[in-house]
Design a protein around this motif. Structure first.
Motif, PDB file in Angstrom:
ATOM      1  N   ALA A 148      -8.205  -5.176  -0.736  1.00 40.87           N
ATOM      2  CA  ALA A 148      -8.206  -4.017  -1.640  1.00 40.87           C
ATOM      3  C   ALA A 148      -9.510  -3.988  -2.419  1.00 40.87           C
ATOM      4  N   LEU A 149     -10.004  -2.771  -2.679  1.00 41.08           N
ATOM      5  CA  LEU A 149     -11.217  -2.618  -3.476  1.00 41.08           C
ATOM      6  C   LEU A 149     -10.939  -2.816  -4.957  1.00 41.08           C
ATOM      7  N   GLY A 150      -9.713  -2.561  -5.390  1.00 42.38           N
ATOM      8  CA  GLY A 150      -9.388  -2.697  -6.805  1.00 42.38           C
ATOM      9  C   GLY A 150      -7.901  -2.571  -7.039  1.00 42.38           C
ATOM     10  N   ARG A 151      -7.499  -2.646  -8.303  1.00 40.56           N
ATOM     11  CA  ARG A 151      -6.104  -2.494  -8.688  1.00 40.56           C
ATOM     12  C   ARG A 151      -5.786  -1.021  -8.927  1.00 40.56           C
ATOM     13  N   TYR A 152      -4.531  -0.668  -8.704  1.00 41.95           N
ATOM     14  CA  TYR A 152      -4.096   0.716  -8.899  1.00 41.95           C
ATOM     15  C   TYR A 152      -3.810   0.943 -10.378  1.00 41.95           C
ATOM     16  N   ARG A 153      -4.880   1.099 -11.133  1.00 41.85           N
ATOM     17  CA  ARG A 153      -4.764   1.329 -12.570  1.00 41.85           C
ATOM     18  C   ARG A 153      -6.086   1.911 -13.069  1.00 41.85           C
ATOM     19  N   GLY A 154      -6.061   2.418 -14.294  1.00 40.71           N
ATOM     20  CA  GLY A 154      -7.274   2.931 -14.918  1.00 40.71           C
ATOM     21  C   GLY A 154      -7.953   4.007 -14.100  1.00 40.71           C
ATOM     22  N   PRO A 155      -9.275   3.988 -14.032  1.00 40.09           N
ATOM     23  CA  PRO A 155     -10.018   5.034 -13.326  1.00 40.09           C
ATOM     24  C   PRO A 155      -9.732   5.084 -11.832  1.00 40.09           C
ATOM     25  N   VAL A 156      -9.425   3.937 -11.223  1.00 36.45           N
ATOM     26  CA  VAL A 156      -9.128   3.931  -9.796  1.00 36.45           C
ATOM     27  C   VAL A 156      -7.851   4.715  -9.519  1.00 36.45           C
ATOM     28  N   ARG A 157      -6.814   4.443 -10.300  1.00 31.02           N
ATOM     29  CA  ARG A 157      -5.556   5.168 -10.122  1.00 31.02           C
ATOM     30  C   ARG A 157      -5.746   6.654 -10.353  1.00 31.02           C
ATOM     31  N   ARG A 158      -6.460   7.011 -11.420  1.00 30.21           N
ATOM     32  CA  ARG A 158      -6.662   8.429 -11.717  1.00 30.21           C
ATOM     33  C   ARG A 158      -7.454   9.125 -10.612  1.00 30.21           C
ATOM     34  N   LEU A 218     -16.404  -2.541   3.319  1.00 36.50           N
ATOM     35  CA  LEU A 218     -16.374  -2.859   4.745  1.00 36.50           C
ATOM     36  C   LEU A 218     -17.619  -3.621   5.172  1.00 36.50           C
ATOM     37  N   THR A 219     -18.749  -3.311   4.560  1.00 40.15           N
ATOM     38  CA  THR A 219     -19.987  -4.019   4.888  1.00 40.15           C
ATOM     39  C   THR A 219     -19.851  -5.507   4.615  1.00 40.15           C
ATOM     40  N   GLY A 220     -19.136  -5.841   3.539  1.00 40.07           N
ATOM     41  CA  GLY A 220     -18.955  -7.241   3.197  1.00 40.07           C
ATOM     42  C   GLY A 220     -17.919  -7.947   4.046  1.00 40.07           C
ATOM     43  N   LEU A 221     -17.039  -7.190   4.715  1.00 45.01           N
ATOM     44  CA  LEU A 221     -15.962  -7.791   5.486  1.00 45.01           C
ATOM     45  C   LEU A 221     -16.230  -7.851   6.987  1.00 45.01           C
ATOM     46  N   ARG A 222     -16.982  -6.895   7.498  1.00 45.88           N
ATOM     47  CA  ARG A 222     -17.129  -6.768   8.946  1.00 45.88           C
ATOM     48  C   ARG A 222     -18.092  -7.806   9.512  1.00 45.88           C
ATOM     49  N   ALA A 223     -17.962  -8.024  10.818  1.00 49.44           N
ATOM     50  CA  ALA A 223     -18.934  -8.825  11.549  1.00 49.44           C
ATOM     51  C   ALA A 223     -20.015  -7.870  12.047  1.00 49.44           C
ATOM     52  N   ALA A 224     -21.243  -8.123  11.672  1.00 45.65           N
ATOM     53  CA  ALA A 224     -22.326  -7.167  11.923  1.00 45.65           C
ATOM     54  C   ALA A 224     -22.519  -6.863  13.401  1.00 45.65           C
ATOM     55  N   PRO A 240     -14.186  -6.744  -2.044  1.00 44.98           N
ATOM     56  CA  PRO A 240     -12.744  -6.613  -1.817  1.00 44.98           C
ATOM     57  C   PRO A 240     -12.015  -7.917  -2.116  1.00 44.98           C
ATOM     58  N   VAL A 241     -10.780  -7.797  -2.580  1.00 45.16           N
ATOM     59  CA  VAL A 241      -9.960  -8.969  -2.877  1.00 45.16           C
ATOM     60  C   VAL A 241      -8.753  -8.987  -1.940  1.00 45.16           C
ATOM     61  N   ARG A 242      -8.266 -10.174  -1.647  1.00 42.66           N
ATOM     62  CA  ARG A 242      -7.102 -10.285  -0.783  1.00 42.66           C
ATOM     63  C   ARG A 242      -5.876  -9.721  -1.486  1.00 42.66           C
ATOM     64  N   ALA A 288      -7.547  -6.001  10.429  1.00 46.34           N
ATOM     65  CA  ALA A 288      -7.337  -6.091   8.984  1.00 46.34           C
ATOM     66  C   ALA A 288      -6.879  -4.751   8.453  1.00 46.34           C
ATOM     67  N   VAL A 289      -6.387  -4.783   7.217  1.00 44.38           N
ATOM     68  CA  VAL A 289      -6.030  -3.574   6.465  1.00 44.38           C
ATOM     69  C   VAL A 289      -6.914  -3.552   5.220  1.00 44.38           C
ATOM     70  N   LEU A 290      -7.513  -2.396   4.939  1.00 49.30           N
ATOM     71  CA  LEU A 290      -8.315  -2.244   3.724  1.00 49.30           C
ATOM     72  C   LEU A 290      -7.831  -1.011   2.987  1.00 49.30           C
ATOM     73  N   VAL A 291      -7.548  -1.183   1.693  1.00 46.51           N
ATOM     74  CA  VAL A 291      -7.079  -0.074   0.867  1.00 46.51           C
ATOM     75  C   VAL A 291      -8.005   0.090  -0.339  1.00 46.51           C
ATOM     76  N   THR A 292      -7.992   1.304  -0.885  1.00 48.85           N
ATOM     77  CA  THR A 292      -8.763   1.530  -2.103  1.00 48.85           C
ATOM     78  C   THR A 292      -8.191   0.724  -3.254  1.00 48.85           C
ATOM     79  N   SER A 293      -6.855   0.686  -3.351  1.00 52.36           N
ATOM     80  CA  SER A 293      -6.236  -0.002  -4.493  1.00 52.36           C
ATOM     81  C   SER A 293      -4.907  -0.608  -4.084  1.00 52.36           C
ATOM     82  N   VAL A 294      -4.511  -1.623  -4.855  1.00 53.76           N
ATOM     83  CA  VAL A 294      -3.234  -2.292  -4.613  1.00 53.76           C
ATOM     84  C   VAL A 294      -2.445  -2.274  -5.910  1.00 53.76           C
ATOM     85  N   VAL A 295      -1.158  -1.996  -5.784  1.00 50.84           N
ATOM     86  CA  VAL A 295      -0.283  -1.952  -6.947  1.00 50.84           C
ATOM     87  C   VAL A 295       0.004  -3.372  -7.425  1.00 50.84           C
TER      88      VAL A 295
END
Length: 212
Positions: free
Chosen positions: A48-58, A83-89, A33-35, A205-212
């Motif tokens: 966000a897991l990715g940008r809202y474009r290409g295959p993610v947007r579709r 979430l695995t990479g962000l959470r405290a185990a 995930p990226v800030r 925190a907030v986690l989204v699939t994609s960010v515009v």
């Protein structure tokens, strides 16, 4: 097999015949995930897991507007990896799906965000899903609205459901994460975090699939 011949399956990301989510499109959500820094700051870190474009947007559009329920599984898996990479185990994780309008949920045959969150929650240890946010009446579809109009549209119209809330939501050692599909201006995140805080629930925190 006969049904597949009559209604051939296509990838929700690229539209090619074959798996519902092909390996190449899966790579678009395979990174960490990226800030994300939306215009409206909810006061907690946004990822966000990715940008809202290409295959993610579709894929997001297909899951929301084209009835592609099958995409909940690959999107949920990607969310679980993030979430695995962000959470405290050592902490319990509580996922709160962002709210959606009732009319939109009825039209879509359910809430696609909640569906993806349930998949992610089922794949993570010591994780709870708490679909407790609701939108009050009067909220319009936000498509085509600018940042100021989005803020006016949602102001004061996100609320926590009136029922007994799980005790884990108030556990100071739990990590409560708000989850949505797209982060546009940050208005939904702001109103959701505010409503949860009013109910005594601290969002980490907030986690989204994609960010515009």
């Amino acid at each position: 097999m006969l049904l597949e011949l009559m209604l051939p399956q296509t990838c929700g990301g690229c539209g090619r015949l074959g798996p519902g989510w092909c390996r190449r499109c899966a790579e678009s959500l395979a990174g960490p995930p990226v800030r994300a820094r939306p215009r409206a700051d909810p006061g907690v870190p946004c990822w966000a897991l990715g940008r809202y474009r290409g295959p993610v947007r579709r894929a997001v559009v297909a899951a929301k507007e084209q009835g592609r329920r099958d995409l909940a599984v690959p999107l949920g898996r990607a969310l679980a990896r993030g979430l695995t990479g962000l959470r405290a185990a050592e902490r319990t994780l509580v996922l709160v799906p962002a709210p959606t309008r009732r009319a939109a949920a009825r039209r879509r045959g359910g809430d696609p965000v909640a569906r993806v969150v349930r998949v992610a929650g089922s794949l993570l240890p010591d994780c709870r899903v708490a679909p407790i946010l609701r939108m009050r009446r009067g909220v319009r579809d936000s498509v085509g609205l600018g940042a100021d109009d989005r803020a006016r549209n949602l102001r004061g119209r996100v609320a926590v459901a009136r029922r007994r809330l799980p005790d884990v939501l108030f556990d100071p050692n739990a990590e409560v994460v708000l989850v949505d599909d797209v982060l546009t201006t940050g208005t939904t995140a702001c109103e959701s975090v505010r409503a949860l805080a009013f109910a005594g629930i601290a969002v980490r925190a907030v986690l989204v699939t994609s960010v515009v």
